[in-house]
Enzyme design. Structure first.
Site: not given
Ligand code: AMP
Length: 283
Positions: A37, A150
């Site tokens: 992140h 992802d």
């Protein structure tokens, strides 16, 4: 760093910043932040004047038997990490701030959402596209940052933004891995030590796939090796493993130059995904 939970407060603050000439970047997350992140936040920081990090464990992208309740929530540590990585505004809404009980609108991308993650998690992408559409409306970003981790998700978001004429540039950032190669994931903390060791086969099998592609193996051969490796690995139950077109996720011809290897596996009750872009030599 401003920490806000009200969509209206965020929209007002972002609009003020934009009026003063700021380029706005958004980094949507579900929290339990890790270096993956933070790499997105840093990329946004490098390119934008105002970086909005959103932290929201979005209930609508979890299936009824999935881990919504036990998904890790570490808000205090997250805020500190956001600050260190250069976030300007943290948007950390409650579920009630995002969804009214009578909410009746869903954003659906068809086609590409039906395979792989979408086949295994049938309601997942509707939840993702609906919440990302809402986050885009609230934060009105110029640029939005997603992880290659992802892989299918970033394709789905690109499709949504393009189909809906959204004036936002989607930026995809590389997968961040631990030193042993395991892709960082908030769900890695569910793994026991021995499961974590067993999970390494996922990255190893994808590395082999990339090497085979460079050595000129055919996509179907690479897919077979990947499938067999995962099928026979200790403690692993493969969900899917495939070598497909990196833009459409459809099957590729034997003489393709680019592909993506995608895989999802269960390690005990934890589901992990990973992927690798493949480049083939000219024939
Ligand atoms: P999540 O909090 O799992 O919804 O992830 C939020 C964003 O961080 C998504 O765009 C993910 O693809 C991205 N992300 C998660 N893990 C990684 C990683 N290991 N490397 C790069 N990006 C990641």
């Amino acid at each position: 760093m401003d920490v806000l939970s009200s969509p209206n407060d965020v929209r007002c603050l972002v609009r003020r910043r934009r009026a003063s000439g700021h380029l706005i970047g958004v980094v949507p997350t579900m929290g339990a932040l890790h270096e993956g992140h933070l790499s997105l936040i840093r990329a946004a920081r490098a390119e934008c004047d105002t970086v909005v990090t959103t932290i929201f464990v979005n209930p609508t992208q979890f299936g009824p038997d999935e881990d919504f309740e036990r998904y890790p929530r570490t808000p205090e540590a997250d805020l500190e990490l956001c600050r260190e990585a250069g976030t300007s505004i943290v948007f950390i809404p409650n579920v009630d701030d995002m969804y009214t009980p009578d909410a009746a609108t869903t954003v659906t991308v068809s086609g590409i959402t039906r395979v792989f993650e979408g086949a295994s998690r049938p309601t997942h992408f509707d939840g993702v596209t609906t919440v990302v559409a809402k986050l885009f409306h609230i934060t009105e970003p110029d640029r939005a940052y997603f992880g290659q981790k992802d892989y299918q998700q970033q394709l789905v978001i690109r499709k949504m933004a393009s189909d809906l004429n959204w004036p936002v540039t989607i930026v995809t950032c590389p997968v961040v891995r631990d030193a042993d190669g395991l892709a960082l994931s908030s769900r890695n903390r569910y793994l026991t030590d021995s499961q974590r060791r067993q999970a390494l086969v996922l990255n190893q099998a994808l590395t082999t796939a990339a090497e085979q592609a460079l050595a000129g193996h055919r996509p179907w051969q690479i897919e077979n090796t990947l499938t067999e490796t995962l099928k026979h690995a200790d403690g692993i139950r493969p969900d899917y493993a495939a070598v497909v077109d990196p833009d459409t996720l459809q099957s590729v011809p034997d003489d393709c130059r680019r592909a993506v290897a995608l895989a999802a596996v269960w390690v005990g009750s934890t589901r992990l995904i990973d992927n690798r872009l493949l480049t083939f030599p000219e024939t």
